[in-house]
Design a protein around this motif. Structure first.
Motif, PDB file in Angstrom:
ATOM      1  N   ASN A 130      78.187 -73.498 -38.268  1.00 45.78           N
ATOM      2  CA  ASN A 130      79.641 -73.271 -39.052  1.00 45.78           C
ATOM      3  C   ASN A 130      80.640 -72.187 -38.631  1.00 45.78           C
ATOM      4  O   ASN A 130      81.980 -72.309 -38.708  1.00 45.78           O
ATOM      5  CB  ASN A 130      79.638 -73.802 -40.599  1.00 45.78           C
ATOM      6  N   ARG A 133      82.080 -72.263 -35.411  1.00 47.56           N
ATOM      7  CA  ARG A 133      83.106 -73.244 -35.282  1.00 47.56           C
ATOM      8  C   ARG A 133      84.312 -72.375 -35.863  1.00 47.56           C
ATOM      9  O   ARG A 133      85.215 -72.670 -35.277  1.00 47.56           O
ATOM     10  CB  ARG A 133      82.481 -74.428 -36.326  1.00 47.56           C
ATOM     11  N   ASP A 146      90.827 -77.860 -37.254  1.00 47.43           N
ATOM     12  CA  ASP A 146      89.854 -77.886 -38.256  1.00 47.43           C
ATOM     13  C   ASP A 146      88.405 -78.036 -37.634  1.00 47.43           C
ATOM     14  O   ASP A 146      87.770 -78.415 -36.548  1.00 47.43           O
ATOM     15  CB  ASP A 146      89.779 -79.881 -38.614  1.00 47.43           C
ATOM     16  N   MET A 148      85.177 -78.618 -38.555  1.00 47.58           N
ATOM     17  CA  MET A 148      84.476 -79.685 -38.572  1.00 47.58           C
ATOM     18  C   MET A 148      84.805 -80.845 -37.481  1.00 47.58           C
ATOM     19  O   MET A 148      83.973 -81.736 -37.643  1.00 47.58           O
ATOM     20  CB  MET A 148      84.487 -80.093 -40.226  1.00 47.58           C
ATOM     21  N   GLU A 283      79.455 -69.657 -49.510  1.00 48.11           N
ATOM     22  CA  GLU A 283      80.919 -70.087 -49.459  1.00 48.11           C
ATOM     23  C   GLU A 283      81.737 -68.774 -49.878  1.00 48.11           C
ATOM     24  O   GLU A 283      82.951 -68.569 -49.372  1.00 48.11           O
ATOM     25  CB  GLU A 283      81.071 -71.162 -50.432  1.00 48.11           C
ATOM     26  N   PRO A 302      83.716 -74.345 -44.297  1.00 46.87           N
ATOM     27  CA  PRO A 302      83.280 -75.922 -44.342  1.00 46.87           C
ATOM     28  C   PRO A 302      82.189 -75.803 -45.366  1.00 46.87           C
ATOM     29  O   PRO A 302      81.136 -75.315 -45.246  1.00 46.87           O
ATOM     30  CB  PRO A 302      82.892 -76.348 -42.919  1.00 46.87           C
ATOM     31  N   THR A 303      82.447 -76.910 -46.265  1.00 52.65           N
ATOM     32  CA  THR A 303      81.296 -76.966 -47.485  1.00 52.65           C
ATOM     33  C   THR A 303      80.855 -78.458 -47.388  1.00 52.65           C
ATOM     34  O   THR A 303      81.830 -79.468 -47.289  1.00 52.65           O
ATOM     35  CB  THR A 303      81.683 -76.552 -48.808  1.00 52.65           C
ATOM     36  N   TYR A 304      79.550 -78.723 -47.564  1.00 59.23           N
ATOM     37  CA  TYR A 304      79.044 -80.000 -47.742  1.00 59.23           C
ATOM     38  C   TYR A 304      77.552 -79.822 -48.046  1.00 59.23           C
ATOM     39  O   TYR A 304      76.933 -78.984 -47.936  1.00 59.23           O
ATOM     40  CB  TYR A 304      79.197 -80.910 -46.256  1.00 59.23           C
TER      41      TYR A 304
END
Length: 352
Positions: A130, A133, A146, A148, A283, A302-304
């Motif tokens: 990430n 990215r 974006d 993701m 985060e 990005p968080t998931y």
């Protein structure tokens, strides 16, 4: 005397200590806060002096802004993390700085973003996909928006990101002095178990099975079957640990980046990192970097929810079958990472 001035004076002392530890390396991180006290003035094509990027502070200047240092608990936390690294390097100088000189090849993990004056040292198994990215978005000049939407395999294509080893030595030193340098770390044994699970328990990782699995089984498993020696796809964690602590392994070649120590990947005793982020506060720390870079208004980390992530409880289970002798030897391999980044000895360890 004003608290802000006291803080700046304290940073002077810290920086002098850092400089003293760096002598002997071609990479000298010289008074990293100078740009904060004396903003670099750049001349635009129209002959007017402007400061930094579009009239704003650079991330490095923003980080060491005396007002922020005085008022921000976050800034104080990161100063403490920097101090921890500096103190550990000084206290363990013989162990942490066996090599006095870095070569450009040692800098291949340091990703450079010219537009925002950032240098990120990526550590595998610490959210580096990430963060790569994000660096592609930051340095892509509009190509990406974006993070993701960037496939994971594309984030790991070396040509998609510029690393510090691609510059000349004068250019390297300029960027180390002027850009904000950061990395993210993780509890060492949790990271190790994460690497093992990803590389040796997933059937699709045949390249790792062939290159490392077959070698580990050949050295560590008595009476191994021909199929196991040929495929290398059923390495036990105990065998993996035995391979890591085997002196022959360390003499033969450097560890693979997925289980190499952070201090060997990023060289924090030679390169002074301005910000040390942690996986445990991923985060929050990531968005602080983006805030300092001036992009937090349109870019977030990005968080998931990842249900397969390696946890402390899972790590405890993996170490249950490791002997006290091997646990002690393995801790010695990763000891500097534990000390440098302020991770305590895990309760489940049975050190001799």
């Amino acid at each position: 005397m004003k608290p802000a001035l006291l803080e700046v004076m304290r940073m002077n002392r810290i920086c002098r200590m850092v400089l003293a530890t760096c002598l002997g390396s071609f990479i000298l991180v010289i008074f990293y806060f100078q740009s904060m006290l004396h903003p670099v003035m750049r001349r635009n094509p129209f002959g007017m002096d402007i400061c930094c990027r579009k009239g704003s502070r650079s991330p490095l200047q923003e980080l060491y802004n005396p007002i922020q240092l005085e008022l921000s608990n976050t800034a104080i936390l990161h100063q403490m993390r920097r101090d921890q690294v500096t103190d550990t390097c000084r206290a363990n100088s013989a162990m942490s700085r066996k090599r006095r000189v870095l070569t450009p090849n040692d800098l291949k993990h340091l990703v450079v973003d010219e537009d925002h004056e950032l240098i990120y040292c990526y550590v595998p198994k610490v959210a580096c996909t990430n963060w790569k990215r994000l660096m592609m978005v930051l340095s892509g000049r509009g190509k990406y928006s974006d993070p993701m939407e960037i496939p994971a395999n594309e984030a790991h294509v070396s040509a998609n990101l510029k690393t510090l080893n691609q510059y000349s030595i004068p250019e390297i030193n300029h960027r180390l002095k002027s850009y904000m340098k950061f990395l993210f770390v993780r509890e060492p044994f949790e990271r190790l178990v994460s690497a093992y699970r990803n590389k040796f328990t997933q059937k699709y990782n045949t390249s790792f099975h062939k290159r490392y699995g077959t070698k580990i089984i050949r050295r560590q498993r008595k009476n191994a079957t021909q199929e196991a020696l040929r495929k290398g796809d059923d390495v036990k964690f105990e065998e993996f640990v035995a391979y890591l602590i085997d002196p022959h392994t360390q003499r033969e070649e450097p560890f693979n980046e997925h289980w190499q120590t952070v201090y060997s990947l990023c060289h924090p005793c030679h390169i002074h990192y301005d910000l040390v982020g942690k996986y445990e506060t991923l985060e929050e720390d990531s968005n602080y970097v983006l805030q300092l870079a001036g992009v937090s208004g349109y870019l977030k980390f990005p968080t998931y929810a990842k249900s397969t992530r390696t946890t402390d409880e899972m790590t405890t289970e993996f170490f249950q079958n490791i002997s006290a002798e091997h646990q002690t030897q393995l801790y010695e391999v990763y000891k500097l990472d534990f000390l440098m980044f302020n991770y305590s000895v895990p309760n489940y360890l049975k050190l001799e």
